[in-house]
Scaffold this motif. Structure first.
Motif, PDB file in Angstrom:
ATOM      1  N   ILE A 155      59.283   2.447  28.760  1.00 57.99           N
ATOM      2  CA  ILE A 155      57.826   1.638  28.826  1.00 57.99           C
ATOM      3  C   ILE A 155      57.147   2.313  29.458  1.00 57.99           C
ATOM      4  O   ILE A 155      57.011   2.528  30.935  1.00 57.99           O
ATOM      5  N   LEU A 156      55.910   2.762  28.867  1.00 56.02           N
ATOM      6  CA  LEU A 156      54.548   2.842  29.272  1.00 56.02           C
ATOM      7  C   LEU A 156      53.488   2.245  29.808  1.00 56.02           C
ATOM      8  O   LEU A 156      53.378   1.257  29.049  1.00 56.02           O
ATOM      9  N   VAL A 157      53.490   2.093  30.798  1.00 55.89           N
ATOM     10  CA  VAL A 157      52.579   0.870  30.913  1.00 55.89           C
ATOM     11  C   VAL A 157      50.746   1.444  31.334  1.00 55.89           C
ATOM     12  O   VAL A 157      50.342   2.402  32.355  1.00 55.89           O
ATOM     13  N   PHE A 158      49.817   0.582  31.320  1.00 54.09           N
ATOM     14  CA  PHE A 158      48.197   0.760  30.416  1.00 54.09           C
ATOM     15  C   PHE A 158      48.024   0.082  31.928  1.00 54.09           C
ATOM     16  O   PHE A 158      47.727  -0.791  31.022  1.00 54.09           O
ATOM     17  N   PRO A 159      47.188   0.497  32.870  1.00 52.09           N
ATOM     18  CA  PRO A 159      46.210  -0.402  33.747  1.00 52.09           C
ATOM     19  C   PRO A 159      45.319  -1.074  33.137  1.00 52.09           C
ATOM     20  O   PRO A 159      44.515  -2.112  33.700  1.00 52.09           O
ATOM     21  N   LYS A 160      44.698   0.095  32.161  1.00 49.92           N
ATOM     22  CA  LYS A 160      43.999  -0.233  31.958  1.00 49.92           C
ATOM     23  C   LYS A 160      42.929   0.631  30.438  1.00 49.92           C
ATOM     24  O   LYS A 160      43.707   1.355  30.587  1.00 49.92           O
ATOM     25  N   VAL A 162      64.247  -1.605  34.469  1.00 46.78           N
ATOM     26  CA  VAL A 162      64.234  -1.056  35.802  1.00 46.78           C
ATOM     27  C   VAL A 162      63.128  -0.006  36.052  1.00 46.78           C
ATOM     28  O   VAL A 162      62.173   0.564  34.876  1.00 46.78           O
ATOM     29  N   GLY A 163      62.286  -0.248  36.868  1.00 46.38           N
ATOM     30  CA  GLY A 163      61.058   0.947  37.060  1.00 46.38           C
ATOM     31  C   GLY A 163      61.715   2.069  37.914  1.00 46.38           C
ATOM     32  O   GLY A 163      63.188   2.183  37.382  1.00 46.38           O
ATOM     33  N   LEU A 164      60.963   2.741  37.837  1.00 47.52           N
ATOM     34  CA  LEU A 164      61.358   4.058  37.993  1.00 47.52           C
ATOM     35  C   LEU A 164      62.093   4.481  39.414  1.00 47.52           C
ATOM     36  O   LEU A 164      63.028   4.755  39.861  1.00 47.52           O
ATOM     37  N   ARG A 210      46.774   8.326  30.760  1.00 46.36           N
ATOM     38  CA  ARG A 210      47.775   8.822  31.816  1.00 46.36           C
ATOM     39  C   ARG A 210      48.768   8.932  30.566  1.00 46.36           C
ATOM     40  O   ARG A 210      49.582   9.492  29.912  1.00 46.36           O
ATOM     41  N   ALA A 211      49.410   7.171  30.365  1.00 47.33           N
ATOM     42  CA  ALA A 211      50.822   6.875  29.356  1.00 47.33           C
ATOM     43  C   ALA A 211      50.387   7.556  28.208  1.00 47.33           C
ATOM     44  O   ALA A 211      51.881   8.165  27.152  1.00 47.33           O
ATOM     45  N   PHE A 212      49.216   7.860  27.586  1.00 48.30           N
ATOM     46  CA  PHE A 212      49.225   8.945  25.878  1.00 48.30           C
ATOM     47  C   PHE A 212      50.177  10.448  26.898  1.00 48.30           C
ATOM     48  O   PHE A 212      51.065  10.768  25.864  1.00 48.30           O
ATOM     49  N   SER A 213      49.816  11.363  27.508  1.00 44.46           N
ATOM     50  CA  SER A 213      50.299  12.255  27.821  1.00 44.46           C
ATOM     51  C   SER A 213      51.821  12.046  28.038  1.00 44.46           C
ATOM     52  O   SER A 213      52.343  13.123  27.466  1.00 44.46           O
ATOM     53  N   GLN A 214      52.286  11.061  29.465  1.00 42.87           N
ATOM     54  CA  GLN A 214      53.376  10.853  29.368  1.00 42.87           C
ATOM     55  C   GLN A 214      54.637  10.324  27.784  1.00 42.87           C
ATOM     56  O   GLN A 214      55.623  11.233  28.225  1.00 42.87           O
ATOM     57  N   ALA A 215      53.810  10.327  26.961  1.00 46.18           N
ATOM     58  CA  ALA A 215      54.263  10.345  25.555  1.00 46.18           C
ATOM     59  C   ALA A 215      54.802  11.178  25.309  1.00 46.18           C
ATOM     60  O   ALA A 215      55.974  11.723  24.674  1.00 46.18           O
ATOM     61  N   ALA A 239      51.104   6.623  37.000  1.00 46.27           N
ATOM     62  CA  ALA A 239      50.619   7.944  38.102  1.00 46.27           C
ATOM     63  C   ALA A 239      52.217   8.436  38.217  1.00 46.27           C
ATOM     64  O   ALA A 239      52.643   9.084  39.031  1.00 46.27           O
ATOM     65  N   ASP A 240      53.402   8.163  36.906  1.00 46.15           N
ATOM     66  CA  ASP A 240      54.848   8.616  37.685  1.00 46.15           C
ATOM     67  C   ASP A 240      54.520   9.780  36.616  1.00 46.15           C
ATOM     68  O   ASP A 240      54.217   9.535  35.496  1.00 46.15           O
ATOM     69  N   ALA A 241      55.509  10.642  37.336  1.00 47.19           N
ATOM     70  CA  ALA A 241      55.979  11.919  36.707  1.00 47.19           C
ATOM     71  C   ALA A 241      57.086  11.779  35.617  1.00 47.19           C
ATOM     72  O   ALA A 241      58.126  11.145  36.315  1.00 47.19           O
TER      73      ALA A 241
END
Length: 188
Positions: free
Chosen positions: A76-81, A33-35, A86-91, A59-61
């Protein structure tokens, strides 16, 4: 879409709750599911499904799910481009700050050149768009591209390949794969 996990190509077992008929789901169905869906239906999802994943847009915290990580099996982290990191930082936040032990998967516009760096940030699975007999080998070559690093990293997850193509769990943590000459240069 297939994924690369632990050096193997596997089928994606996660089912999007928003894109699936609710009658086709059972308690054993692994749902993603999404956030916003997670926040709105957290208790219902925990009560009705054994395995749950949350999809985070870049962009999700991560802090939004920090207290719920014991109930989440995968993020599941989304890379739009490919150039949006930012997903590296989330991980890294999920693994370092919040101690998440479940699967962290990268999806979206991820390229082979990022594979090693994704693993160094804590990502252990990547969704890939192309099914090809040589796909696994091409992605595994990306793991061997660099032998030394200047920045600290998480230990490479079990199942990942070391520089010689062998299985490896980095016992020394952040500096276990740094060349001695690089470590010596840090002393000055």
């Amino acid at each position: 879409m297939p994924i690369i996990k632990n050096g193997r190509i596997e089928e994606n077992v996660w089912v999007s709750l928003a894109e699936t008929d609710p009658g086709a789901l059972s308690r054993e169905t692994p749902v993603v599911v999404g956030l916003a869906e997670w926040i709105a239906g957290r208790e219902t999802l925990i009560a009705n499904f054994d395995r749950r994943a949350v999809r985070l847009e870049n962009a999700d915290a991560v802090e939004e799910i920090a207290d719920d990580l014991d109930f989440i099996d995968a993020v599941i982290l989304v890379f739009p481009k490919f150039n949006d990191g930012r997903a590296f930082s989330q991980a890294r936040l999920l693994r370092d700050r919040f101690g998440f032990k479940g699967e962290i998967r990268a999806t979206g516009h991820v390229i082979q050149d990022q594979f090693l760096f994704l693993q160094r940030c804590g990502v252990d699975a990547v969704e890939v768009e192309v099914e090809d007999g040589k796909l696994r080998e091409a992605w595994m070559r990306a793991l061997k591209r660099f032998k030394g690093f200047y920045q600290p990293a998480l230990a490479i997850s079990e199942g990942a390949l070391d520089d010689r193509g062998e299985r490896n769990v980095a016992p020394g943590g952040a500096y276990s794969r740094v060349e001695p000459a690089v470590l010596a240069s840090w002393a000055y």
